[in-house]
Design a protein around this motif. Structure first.
Motif, PDB file in Angstrom:
ATOM      1  N   ALA A  53       0.813  -1.215   0.000  1.00  0.00           N
ATOM      2  CA  ALA A  53       0.000   0.000   0.000  1.00  0.00           C
ATOM      3  C   ALA A  53       0.846   1.264   0.000  1.00  0.00           C
ATOM      4  O   ALA A  53       0.420   2.306  -0.507  1.00  0.00           O
ATOM      5  N   ASP A  54       2.053   1.190   0.563  1.00  0.00           N
ATOM      6  CA  ASP A  54       2.914   2.377   0.580  1.00  0.00           C
ATOM      7  C   ASP A  54       3.816   2.458  -0.645  1.00  0.00           C
ATOM      8  O   ASP A  54       4.712   3.297  -0.722  1.00  0.00           O
ATOM      9  N   GLY A  55       3.590   1.568  -1.618  1.00  0.00           N
ATOM     10  CA  GLY A  55       4.306   1.655  -2.884  1.00  0.00           C
ATOM     11  C   GLY A  55       5.600   0.876  -2.957  1.00  0.00           C
ATOM     12  O   GLY A  55       6.298   0.928  -3.973  1.00  0.00           O
ATOM     13  N   ASN A  56       5.943   0.124  -1.908  1.00  0.00           N
ATOM     14  CA  ASN A  56       7.192  -0.638  -1.906  1.00  0.00           C
ATOM     15  C   ASN A  56       6.978  -2.040  -2.478  1.00  0.00           C
ATOM     16  O   ASN A  56       5.969  -2.687  -2.212  1.00  0.00           O
ATOM     17  N   SER A  57       7.968  -2.520  -3.221  1.00  0.00           N
ATOM     18  CA  SER A  57       7.885  -3.870  -3.783  1.00  0.00           C
ATOM     19  C   SER A  57       8.647  -4.881  -2.933  1.00  0.00           C
ATOM     20  O   SER A  57       8.656  -6.072  -3.237  1.00  0.00           O
ATOM     21  N   SER A  58       9.301  -4.413  -1.862  1.00  0.00           N
ATOM     22  CA  SER A  58      10.009  -5.312  -0.954  1.00  0.00           C
ATOM     23  C   SER A  58      10.057  -4.680   0.428  1.00  0.00           C
ATOM     24  O   SER A  58       9.779  -3.495   0.601  1.00  0.00           O
ATOM     25  N   GLY A  59      10.420  -5.494   1.419  1.00  0.00           N
ATOM     26  CA  GLY A  59      10.492  -4.996   2.786  1.00  0.00           C
ATOM     27  C   GLY A  59      10.881  -6.121   3.719  1.00  0.00           C
ATOM     28  O   GLY A  59      11.454  -7.131   3.283  1.00  0.00           O
ATOM     29  N   SER A  60      10.567  -5.979   5.001  1.00  0.00           N
ATOM     30  CA  SER A  60      10.955  -7.009   5.962  1.00  0.00           C
ATOM     31  C   SER A  60       9.866  -7.210   7.003  1.00  0.00           C
ATOM     32  O   SER A  60       9.046  -6.324   7.249  1.00  0.00           O
ATOM     33  N   ILE A  61       9.862  -8.402   7.601  1.00  0.00           N
ATOM     34  CA  ILE A  61       9.019  -8.713   8.750  1.00  0.00           C
ATOM     35  C   ILE A  61       9.926  -9.305   9.823  1.00  0.00           C
ATOM     36  O   ILE A  61      11.018  -9.797   9.530  1.00  0.00           O
ATOM     37  N   THR A  62       9.479  -9.259  11.085  1.00  0.00           N
ATOM     38  CA  THR A  62      10.328  -9.647  12.210  1.00  0.00           C
ATOM     39  C   THR A  62       9.636 -10.689  13.074  1.00  0.00           C
ATOM     40  O   THR A  62       8.421 -10.625  13.292  1.00  0.00           O
ATOM     41  N   CYS A  63      10.406 -11.644  13.568  1.00  0.00           N
ATOM     42  CA  CYS A  63       9.892 -12.641  14.504  1.00  0.00           C
ATOM     43  C   CYS A  63       9.779 -12.000  15.882  1.00  0.00           C
ATOM     44  O   CYS A  63      10.783 -11.600  16.475  1.00  0.00           O
ATOM     45  N   LEU A  64       8.560 -11.884  16.396  1.00  0.00           N
ATOM     46  CA  LEU A  64       8.308 -11.264  17.692  1.00  0.00           C
ATOM     47  C   LEU A  64       7.848 -12.309  18.705  1.00  0.00           C
ATOM     48  O   LEU A  64       7.650 -13.475  18.367  1.00  0.00           O
ATOM     49  N   GLN A  65       7.647 -11.872  19.936  1.00  0.00           N
ATOM     50  CA  GLN A  65       7.275 -12.782  21.012  1.00  0.00           C
ATOM     51  C   GLN A  65       5.966 -13.510  20.725  1.00  0.00           C
ATOM     52  O   GLN A  65       5.792 -14.672  21.080  1.00  0.00           O
ATOM     53  N   ASN A  66       5.044 -12.823  20.056  1.00  0.00           N
ATOM     54  CA  ASN A  66       3.741 -13.439  19.769  1.00  0.00           C
ATOM     55  C   ASN A  66       3.590 -13.828  18.298  1.00  0.00           C
ATOM     56  O   ASN A  66       2.490 -13.977  17.789  1.00  0.00           O
TER      57      ASN A  66
END
Length: 201
Positions: A53-66
C-alpha cells in the motif's frame, strides 16, 4: 550459599517463528530456513507488477514474542489509487496517503456553513476514485443588503446570518416602510449561495 547450592538454572526453549506461518498475498520469502529465532528479521518481495500500500515492492518482517510482525499485502499496481481529489471549500477528515489499496474509503467534510452535497465518502476502485462530494456555498444575509432593501430578518436581530441551500429566510419591512414585492418574496429560499431579497419602499 554457605551450606548449600543455590537452585540450578533452567533452560527453556527460546521463542521461534515458522516460515510456514508467513502468508504474504502476492509476495514471497526468498530465504531457505524454515525456523527463525526471536527478533530475526527476514526480507520479502512482491511479485512483479505488485507493491504494498505504501508503494514498496520489498520490505521485511520480524519474529516477535507473539509471532511474526504485521505481514503486508502486495496488490496489483494498476489497481491502486493516488491521493483522493481535492474539493473546494472542504477537505478530507484524515491525513492523506501517497497510495491507497483497492476499496479504500476516504471521508470528506465541508467548511463551516457549507453544505455537503453527495456522498461523504469516496472509494478507490480499479485505480480511480468515485465521484467526490461538493460543498455548496451558504447564503450570507448581511446588514448592508437588508438596509438597501429596507428590510430586516423576521424574529431575529442578527446583523449577519448564514443560511444553507434549501433554507427559508423570513424577512419583514422596517418600521415605516411598505412591501414593494410580493408577499411570497418575504420567505426567500437560499439557492447555492444566492438569495433574492424582497424590497420595501
Amino acid at each position: 550459599t554457605e551450606d548449600e547450592w543455590s537452585p540450578p538454572p533452567r533452560c527453556i526453549r527460546g521463542r521461534t517463528c515458522s516460515k510456514s506461518d508467513i502468508e504474504i498475498e502476492n509476495g514471497f520469502i526468498s530465504e531457505s530456513s524454515s525456523i527463525y529465532i526471536l527478533n530475526k528479521e527476514i526480507q520479502y518481495k512482491c511479485k512483479p507488477g505488485y507493491a504494498t500500500a505504501d508503494g514498496n515492492s520489498s520490505g521485511s518482517i520480524t519474529c516477535l514474542q507473539n509471532g511474526w510482525s504485521a505481514q503486508p499485502i502486495c496488490i496489483n499496481s494498476s489497481e491502486k489509487c493516488g491521493p483522493p481529489p481535492p474539493i473546494s471549500n472542504g477537505g478530507t477528515t484524515s491525513f492523506l496517503l501517497k497510495v491507497y489499496v483497492p476499496q479504500s474509503r476516504v471521508e470528506y467534510q465541508c467548511q463551516s456553513y457549507y453544505e455537503l452535497q453527495g456522498s461523504n465518502y469516496v472509494t478507490c476502485s480499479n485505480g480511480e476514485w468515485s465521484e467526490p462530494p461538493r460543498c455548496i456555498h451558504p447564503c450570507i444575509i448581511t446588514e448592508e443588503n437588508m438596509n438597501k432593501n429596507n428590510i430586516k430578518l423576521k424574529g431575529r436581530s442578527d446583523r449577519k446570518y448564514y443560511a444553507k441551500t434549501g433554507d427559508t429566510i423570513e424577512f419583514m419591512c422596517k418600521l415605516g416602510y411598505n412591501a414593494n414585492t410580493s408577499i411570497l418574496s418575504f420567505q426567500a429560499v437560499c439557492r447555492e449561495g444566492i438569495v433574492e431579497y424582497p424590497r420595501c419602499e
